[in-house]
Scaffold this motif. Structure first.
Motif, PDB file in Angstrom:
ATOM      1  N   SER A  30       0.831  -1.208   0.000  1.00  0.00           N
ATOM      2  CA  SER A  30       0.000   0.000   0.000  1.00  0.00           C
ATOM      3  C   SER A  30       0.862   1.253   0.000  1.00  0.00           C
ATOM      4  N   ASP A  68      -1.081  -9.665 -13.280  1.00  0.00           N
ATOM      5  CA  ASP A  68      -1.579  -9.235 -11.972  1.00  0.00           C
ATOM      6  C   ASP A  68      -0.457  -9.058 -10.958  1.00  0.00           C
ATOM      7  N   SER A  76      -5.072   2.821 -12.880  1.00  0.00           N
ATOM      8  CA  SER A  76      -5.548   3.204 -11.544  1.00  0.00           C
ATOM      9  C   SER A  76      -4.876   2.442 -10.411  1.00  0.00           C
ATOM     10  N   ASP A  77      -4.200   1.324 -10.707  1.00  0.00           N
ATOM     11  CA  ASP A  77      -3.667   0.520  -9.600  1.00  0.00           C
ATOM     12  C   ASP A  77      -2.216   0.121  -9.759  1.00  0.00           C
ATOM     13  N   LEU A  78      -1.579   0.450 -10.871  1.00  0.00           N
ATOM     14  CA  LEU A  78      -0.169   0.120 -11.054  1.00  0.00           C
ATOM     15  C   LEU A  78       0.650   1.375 -10.778  1.00  0.00           C
ATOM     16  N   VAL A  94       3.142  -4.891  -9.974  1.00  0.00           N
ATOM     17  CA  VAL A  94       2.488  -3.861  -9.173  1.00  0.00           C
ATOM     18  C   VAL A  94       3.037  -2.467  -9.444  1.00  0.00           C
ATOM     19  N   ARG A 140      -4.423  -0.634 -16.453  1.00  0.00           N
ATOM     20  CA  ARG A 140      -3.816  -0.627 -15.125  1.00  0.00           C
ATOM     21  C   ARG A 140      -3.499   0.788 -14.635  1.00  0.00           C
ATOM     22  N   ARG A 158       2.297   1.744  -3.465  1.00  0.00           N
ATOM     23  CA  ARG A 158       1.302   2.238  -4.424  1.00  0.00           C
ATOM     24  C   ARG A 158       0.978   3.717  -4.199  1.00  0.00           C
ATOM     25  N   ARG A 159       1.025   4.165  -2.948  1.00  0.00           N
ATOM     26  CA  ARG A 159       0.770   5.584  -2.672  1.00  0.00           C
ATOM     27  C   ARG A 159       1.915   6.442  -3.205  1.00  0.00           C
TER      28      ARG A 159
END
Length: 351
Positions: free
Chosen positions: A14, A170, A199-201, A173, A197, A17-18
């Motif tokens: 997390s 998947d 929004s989440d990579l 990351v 991807r 990713r931030r």
């Protein structure tokens, strides 16, 4: 198969990713070119004290030669960093190299030592299909950060379609985007958006020649006829192996600039030129980056963090004129340095 992440690993993912500052960790050697454990620990302590969100170990700045079995330093260096960072919330990124079997084995070593992610360097023996399959195999051990490494230091050009396929895994990351080339950087952004991807990579700039401009800009990509905005959430950089305290401040300012702080945006766009000029001296851009690693280490030596700029390869030294260029940028850009911060804490980091 990749097992379900522990709460600690989930928290680290997390944070990654931030977005955060992740210095590429150098290798501290003594005059006999042997691992200097005291100063290796001091470097890790410096990055954590500076506010870095993670460290990347076993990457280009750590010297790729540590991955050679005859050198025998990969496991000790990875272990030393993990031990020193124990108890912190740092994201631990391990570099992995070589063909699939080697990369998987290195990922397994990293996982056993508590690392959270693997930064997967390109391998010249594999075509794009092979690189995708290698990432898939490594991703069964630890989450993968893709790596667009510039050709001058061992990378290669990769197609936009490759980045679409890699981002489609998947287990991937994030991507460290470091081709030092705007066209190739756009290939990654388009590939990530084409894979859905965006929004989440997590995209991390590794373009040491364009750091702040990467971080402040919302990049609008037209994907399948629709505009998609993507951004670089942080940096995983050799440049941030030096002046790390300043890097943390600059990333905070970049977030404010992206949020609409126009004065900060203008300031950072000016500083982008200063930082790029400093990087040209540190990375030895004038000589094809020959003195890149010695340049990083020379800055750290001048601050007292390293005893010397020794590399595993004795031929890896500063280029003619590079020391004078380091003198110049040191005088020109005091606002980029963190010498006072290092001086105030050096003794405790070396203890």
């Amino acid at each position: 198969m990749l097992t379900a992440p522990s709460p600690r690993h989930s928290a680290a993912l997390s944070r990654f990713r931030r977005g955060c500052v992740i210095p590429a960790h150098p290798l501290a050697l003594d005059e006999r070119r042997r691992l200097d454990e005291r100063r290796q620990r001091a470097l890790t302590r410096y990055y954590l004290a500076a506010g870095a969100g993670g460290i990347a170990v076993g990457v280009h700045t750590t010297q790729f030669a540590i991955h050679e079995p005859k050198v025998g330093l990969l496991a000790p260096v990875l272990e030393l960093a993990a031990e020193t960072a124990a108890g912190s919330d740092a994201v631990l990124v391990a570099g992995a190299c070589g063909p699939t079997a080697q990369a998987v084995a290195e990922a397994e070593l990293a996982a056993s030592l508590g690392y959270h992610l693997v930064l997967l360097s390109p391998d010249p023996s594999l075509d794009e299909d092979g690189l995708v399959e290698r990432a898939r195999a490594v991703g069964e051990v630890l989450p993968v950060v893709g790596f667009y490494l510039q050709p001058a230091v061992g990378g290669r050009d990769l197609s936009r379609g490759f980045w679409t396929r890699l981002a489609g895994l998947d287990s991937v990351v994030g991507i460290k985007v470091a081709p030092f080339d705007r066209y190739r950087t756009l290939d990654v952004l388009h590939g990530v958006c084409a894979a859905g991807r965006d929004s989440d990579l997590a995209l991390y700039t590794g373009n040491d020649d364009h750091i702040l401009a990467d971080l402040v800009a919302p990049h609008r990509v037209i994907s399948d006829g629709r505009p998609v905005e993507v951004e670089f959430v942080g940096g995983l950089l050799g440049q941030w192996a030096v002046w790390a305290r300043t890097a943390v401040s600059l990333l905070d300012e970049a977030r404010r600039a992206r949020a609409g702080d126009d004065a900060t945006l203008r300031r950072l766009l000016t500083l982008d030129g200063h930082l790029t000029d400093a990087n040209a001296a540190i990375f030895d851009a004038a000589n094809g980056y020959h003195g890149c690693i010695p340049g990083i280490q020379e800055v750290l030596r001048r601050q007292g963090l390293l005893a010397g700029r020794w590399c595993l390869d004795p031929a890896e030294e500063l280029s003619p004129g590079q020391s004078a260029e380091l003198d110049r940028v040191h005088r020109a850009y005091p606002h980029l340095r963190d010498d006072d911060f290092v001086a105030a804490h050096l003794d405790e980091w070396l203890a």
